[in-house]
Design an enzyme around this catalytic site. Sequence first.
Site, PDB file in Angstrom:
ATOM      1  N   CYS A   1      -4.439  -2.552   5.889  1.00 33.27           N
ATOM      2  CA  CYS A   1      -4.288  -1.182   5.413  1.00 33.27           C
ATOM      3  C   CYS A   1      -5.509  -0.724   4.611  1.00 33.27           C
ATOM      4  O   CYS A   1      -5.853  -1.321   3.599  1.00 33.27           O
ATOM      5  CB  CYS A   1      -3.029  -1.093   4.546  1.00 33.27           C
TER       6      CYS A   1
ATOM      7  N   CYS B   1       0.842  -1.202   0.000  1.00 36.36           N
ATOM      8  CA  CYS B   1       0.000   0.000   0.000  1.00 36.36           C
ATOM      9  C   CYS B   1       0.873   1.246   0.000  1.00 36.36           C
ATOM     10  O   CYS B   1       0.607   2.213  -0.729  1.00 36.36           O
ATOM     11  CB  CYS B   1      -0.918  -0.014   1.212  1.00 36.36           C
TER      12      CYS B   1
END
Length: 369
Positions: free
Chosen positions: A208, A109
Amino acid sequence: MQSKKKRIVVGLSGGVDSAISAYLLKEQGHEVVGLFMRNWDSLLNNELNNPTDYICPQEQDYADAQKVAQELGIELYRKDFVKEYWDYVFKHFIDEFKASRTPNPDIFCNKYIKFSAFLDYALKELNADYIAMGHYAQVRFDESTKEYQLLKGSDVNKDQSYFLSQLNQDQLKYTIFPIGQLTKPEVRDIAKKLNLAVATKKDSTGICFIGERNFKDFLTNYIPAKPGKTVDIKTKEVIGDHYGVYYYTIGQRKGLNLSGFKNPYFVVDKDVAANILYVANENENGWLMHNNCEVNQINWIAKDKPTNLNCFAKFRYRQPDIPVRITFVSDDEIKVETLKSVRAITLGQEAVFYLNDVCLGSGTITKVY
């Protein structure tokens, strides 16, 4: 970063760390704007069986980011990176679980969303000179090598350099971590003195941008359950049933659906083809001890890679630094020899390398022995 006034786009997440990052930069006299990124859509991704009355956690975070922007007197933009997150982070996440490996989506991410898609948008569309994030890490320009270095955050309990280890020179060049030299209590104290609405907000946890979920239930939306047998690796006896080997990770102790035994069991291996989950009694700790591993998909932050090097490694977040000897087999493969046995080095996780407080880079663990 030069001391003269710059236009800096802060990733305003709705949490206290990004809020104080924006505040500190504004206090330094910079032109600060916020950018809230939305990366997950539970309805679009068919996650919810009963979407009625569901309140997306990201929308709650966006409301908090709006409050922070108003309190700090800065402009706030919003941008969706849902497709990019699916294509570059979540698809890889699911594919790795299907291959019976345990990925780390936070690292990818950062690599593909926060410091790529977000960075590009901030530079090109918002005319930023830099971006800033509320990570506990630091960037330093080394005058001797003319390269940027990624350093651990000053707060050893919150250091997030592990999750940033796939960043490169071009990304670090435009990145600022304003709270990297602060501790979490210091950040909280500043927020409380400013009377910010997020001063006591709980830190985000879970996957995330997806947040806290019942992990097994969440994965069943994308990887159908495939029940099978749980086997004691020492005795070869079937001692229980599992929901699907994909849902378990090496070293896992809880949630194994095993009871009535004197000592707990933990996962030591998975046979995907035979759909068998292998476990060992906690007194048989040797099944999880490793001395060597192989790592690929290497991101080396410095331009020049060494042939071999004595340094330190972390094989999971918040693990103490472990002394290792690394040897580059090729530009994209490292052999790692640990100088002491390490418990539960796990396929699919990241091996992150350090020399003192400098993060050297990382790669994905592909073989353990």
